[in-house]
Scaffold this motif. Structure first.
Motif, mmCIF file in Angstrom:
data_model
loop_
_atom_site.group_PDB
_atom_site.id
_atom_site.type_symbol
_atom_site.label_atom_id
_atom_site.label_comp_id
_atom_site.label_asym_id
_atom_site.label_seq_id
_atom_site.Cartn_x
_atom_site.Cartn_y
_atom_site.Cartn_z
ATOM 1 N N ALA A 84 -9.723 -19.261 -9.546
ATOM 2 C CA ALA A 84 -9.690 -20.684 -9.895
ATOM 3 C C ALA A 84 -10.119 -21.543 -8.713
ATOM 4 O O ALA A 84 -10.869 -22.506 -8.873
ATOM 5 C CB ALA A 84 -8.301 -21.088 -10.361
ATOM 6 N N ALA A 85 -9.649 -21.197 -7.527
ATOM 7 C CA ALA A 85 -10.024 -21.976 -6.342
ATOM 8 C C ALA A 85 -11.509 -21.825 -6.050
ATOM 9 O O ALA A 85 -12.178 -22.795 -5.712
ATOM 10 C CB ALA A 85 -9.201 -21.546 -5.138
ATOM 11 N N ALA A 86 -12.027 -20.619 -6.176
ATOM 12 C CA ALA A 86 -13.454 -20.410 -5.941
ATOM 13 C C ALA A 86 -14.284 -21.205 -6.942
ATOM 14 O O ALA A 86 -15.291 -21.814 -6.588
ATOM 15 C CB ALA A 86 -13.800 -18.927 -6.026
ATOM 16 N N ALA A 87 -13.838 -21.227 -8.183
ATOM 17 C CA ALA A 87 -14.545 -22.019 -9.197
ATOM 18 C C ALA A 87 -14.468 -23.502 -8.861
ATOM 19 O O ALA A 87 -15.441 -24.239 -9.038
ATOM 20 C CB ALA A 87 -13.967 -21.747 -10.573
ATOM 21 N N ALA A 88 -13.316 -23.939 -8.373
ATOM 22 C CA ALA A 88 -13.158 -25.351 -8.026
ATOM 23 C C ALA A 88 -14.106 -25.739 -6.903
ATOM 24 O O ALA A 88 -14.680 -26.825 -6.918
ATOM 25 C CB ALA A 88 -11.715 -25.636 -7.619
ATOM 26 N N ILE A 89 -14.295 -24.868 -5.936
ATOM 27 C CA ILE A 89 -15.236 -25.151 -4.846
ATOM 28 C C ILE A 89 -16.646 -25.248 -5.408
ATOM 29 O O ILE A 89 -17.398 -26.148 -5.075
ATOM 30 C CB ILE A 89 -15.179 -24.054 -3.762
ATOM 31 C CG1 ILE A 89 -13.840 -24.088 -3.070
ATOM 32 C CG2 ILE A 89 -16.301 -24.247 -2.759
ATOM 33 C CD1 ILE A 89 -13.625 -22.918 -2.153
ATOM 34 N N PRO A 93 -21.907 -27.666 6.852
ATOM 35 C CA PRO A 93 -21.556 -26.310 7.261
ATOM 36 C C PRO A 93 -20.553 -25.695 6.279
ATOM 37 O O PRO A 93 -19.637 -26.363 5.798
ATOM 38 C CB PRO A 93 -20.929 -26.487 8.639
ATOM 39 C CG PRO A 93 -21.527 -27.758 9.162
ATOM 40 C CD PRO A 93 -21.673 -28.637 7.937
ATOM 41 N N LEU A 94 -20.754 -24.429 5.978
ATOM 42 C CA LEU A 94 -19.894 -23.720 5.033
ATOM 43 C C LEU A 94 -18.426 -23.794 5.435
ATOM 44 O O LEU A 94 -17.549 -23.970 4.591
ATOM 45 C CB LEU A 94 -20.363 -22.262 4.910
ATOM 46 C CG LEU A 94 -19.604 -21.370 3.936
ATOM 47 C CD1 LEU A 94 -19.611 -21.946 2.520
ATOM 48 C CD2 LEU A 94 -20.213 -19.970 3.950
ATOM 49 N N SER A 95 -18.132 -23.690 6.735
ATOM 50 C CA SER A 95 -16.734 -23.741 7.174
ATOM 51 C C SER A 95 -16.126 -25.121 6.931
ATOM 52 O O SER A 95 -14.948 -25.235 6.582
ATOM 53 C CB SER A 95 -16.601 -23.342 8.646
ATOM 54 O OG SER A 95 -17.341 -24.229 9.459
ATOM 55 N N GLY A 99 -7.845 -25.528 10.560
ATOM 56 C CA GLY A 99 -9.278 -25.512 10.316
ATOM 57 C C GLY A 99 -9.953 -24.247 10.816
ATOM 58 O O GLY A 99 -10.957 -23.805 10.260
ATOM 59 N N TYR A 100 -9.372 -23.642 11.840
ATOM 60 C CA TYR A 100 -9.938 -22.404 12.379
ATOM 61 C C TYR A 100 -9.962 -21.280 11.349
ATOM 62 O O TYR A 100 -10.771 -20.347 11.449
ATOM 63 C CB TYR A 100 -9.162 -21.952 13.628
ATOM 64 C CG TYR A 100 -7.813 -21.362 13.322
ATOM 65 C CD1 TYR A 100 -7.672 -20.004 13.062
ATOM 66 C CD2 TYR A 100 -6.669 -22.162 13.286
ATOM 67 C CE1 TYR A 100 -6.423 -19.460 12.771
ATOM 68 C CE2 TYR A 100 -5.433 -21.627 12.998
ATOM 69 C CZ TYR A 100 -5.311 -20.280 12.733
ATOM 70 O OH TYR A 100 -4.085 -19.741 12.440
ATOM 71 N N VAL A 101 -9.093 -21.341 10.341
ATOM 72 C CA VAL A 101 -9.045 -20.301 9.313
ATOM 73 C C VAL A 101 -10.380 -20.248 8.565
ATOM 74 O O VAL A 101 -10.921 -19.167 8.323
ATOM 75 C CB VAL A 101 -7.859 -20.528 8.353
ATOM 76 C CG1 VAL A 101 -7.919 -19.589 7.162
ATOM 77 C CG2 VAL A 101 -6.534 -20.363 9.096
ATOM 78 N N ALA A 102 -10.912 -21.397 8.199
ATOM 79 C CA ALA A 102 -12.222 -21.437 7.538
ATOM 80 C C ALA A 102 -13.317 -20.967 8.488
ATOM 81 O O ALA A 102 -14.225 -20.236 8.077
ATOM 82 C CB ALA A 102 -12.514 -22.836 7.018
ATOM 83 N N PHE A 128 -18.013 -16.577 -2.993
ATOM 84 C CA PHE A 128 -16.961 -17.588 -2.973
ATOM 85 C C PHE A 128 -15.588 -16.937 -3.054
ATOM 86 O O PHE A 128 -14.652 -17.346 -2.370
ATOM 87 C CB PHE A 128 -17.124 -18.595 -4.114
ATOM 88 C CG PHE A 128 -18.125 -19.669 -3.826
ATOM 89 C CD1 PHE A 128 -17.929 -20.572 -2.797
ATOM 90 C CD2 PHE A 128 -19.276 -19.784 -4.589
ATOM 91 C CE1 PHE A 128 -18.851 -21.567 -2.521
ATOM 92 C CE2 PHE A 128 -20.199 -20.783 -4.331
ATOM 93 C CZ PHE A 128 -19.984 -21.670 -3.298
ATOM 94 N N GLY A 129 -15.456 -15.913 -3.890
ATOM 95 C CA GLY A 129 -14.175 -15.214 -4.003
ATOM 96 C C GLY A 129 -13.773 -14.548 -2.700
ATOM 97 O O GLY A 129 -12.621 -14.639 -2.274
ATOM 98 N N GLU A 130 -14.732 -13.894 -2.048
ATOM 99 C CA GLU A 130 -14.467 -13.240 -0.761
ATOM 100 C C GLU A 130 -14.055 -14.256 0.295
ATOM 101 O O GLU A 130 -13.073 -14.055 1.036
ATOM 102 C CB GLU A 130 -15.717 -12.486 -0.312
ATOM 103 C CG GLU A 130 -15.591 -11.813 1.026
ATOM 104 C CD GLU A 130 -16.898 -11.173 1.468
ATOM 105 O OE1 GLU A 130 -17.112 -11.114 2.694
ATOM 106 O OE2 GLU A 130 -17.690 -10.740 0.621
ATOM 107 N N LEU A 131 -14.791 -15.347 0.380
ATOM 108 C CA LEU A 131 -14.461 -16.388 1.355
ATOM 109 C C LEU A 131 -13.092 -16.992 1.063
ATOM 110 O O LEU A 131 -12.299 -17.232 1.980
ATOM 111 C CB LEU A 131 -15.539 -17.470 1.353
ATOM 112 C CG LEU A 131 -16.866 -17.053 1.988
ATOM 113 C CD1 LEU A 131 -17.992 -17.970 1.534
ATOM 114 C CD2 LEU A 131 -16.757 -17.039 3.501
ATOM 115 N N THR A 132 -12.800 -17.229 -0.202
ATOM 116 C CA THR A 132 -11.508 -17.799 -0.585
ATOM 117 C C THR A 132 -10.374 -16.855 -0.216
ATOM 118 O O THR A 132 -9.351 -17.292 0.325
ATOM 119 C CB THR A 132 -11.487 -18.124 -2.085
ATOM 120 O OG1 THR A 132 -12.531 -19.040 -2.374
ATOM 121 C CG2 THR A 132 -10.159 -18.736 -2.502
#
Length: 148
Positions: free
Chosen positions: A15-20, A55-57, A74-77, A124-128
């Motif tokens: 759901a979060a990946a879809a929201a992004i 930037p993606l992050s 923010g470092y997590v992203a 997106f799922g992997e990044l999330t």
């Protein structure tokens, strides 16, 4: 943090990946387009802002981590994107087009016009999931943003 809590959080990853990917009707279908490589001067110009490239992050911080935790976590992203880049052999952090679909939607036609690449739902799922795991350590009370 217990494994069950992490598993509960990862249950909302899709759901979060879809929201992004669909954050705002004017930005729909735009978040997946990125340039593989920019000339250094052009890359620096886009990093300064006032262009449609983000930037993606920064996108991960904005849409996943949120303003309440951005300064603290923010470092997590940044870490999630660094791992993503290492896996793909990227030397520049992807800059995501935020205002339009580049390549005239060619990705939907099975084409990939150079020099653009596309982030997939799996990307997106992997990044999330990477952000969720990092946030479990950085801010145990953090919750994924609600889809909406």
């Amino acid at each position: 943090m217990g494994a069950m809590r992490i598993l509960r959080r990862t249950g909302t990853v899709a759901a979060a990946a879809a929201a992004i990917g669909l954050a705002g009707s004017t930005m729909a279908s735009a978040h997946h387009c990125y340039r593989d490589y920019w000339q250094p001067q052009a890359y620096e110009q886009h990093l300064k802002g006032n262009t449609p490239w983000m930037p993606l992050s920064d996108m991960g911080t904005m849409f996943l981590i949120g303003p309440d935790y951005a300064a603290q976590c923010g470092y997590v992203a940044d870490d999630a994107v660094a791992a993503f880049m290492a896996e793909r052999g990227l030397t520049q952090e992807p800059l995501i087009q935020t205002r339009a679909t580049v390549g005239s939607g060619a990705a939907y036609q099975g084409k990939a016009p150079k020099p653009f690449s596309y982030l997939t739902e799996e990307d997106f799922g992997e990044l999330t999931m990477s952000v969720v795991a990092g946030m479990a350590t950085c801010a145990p009370d953090w919750q994924l943003p609600a889809e909406g």
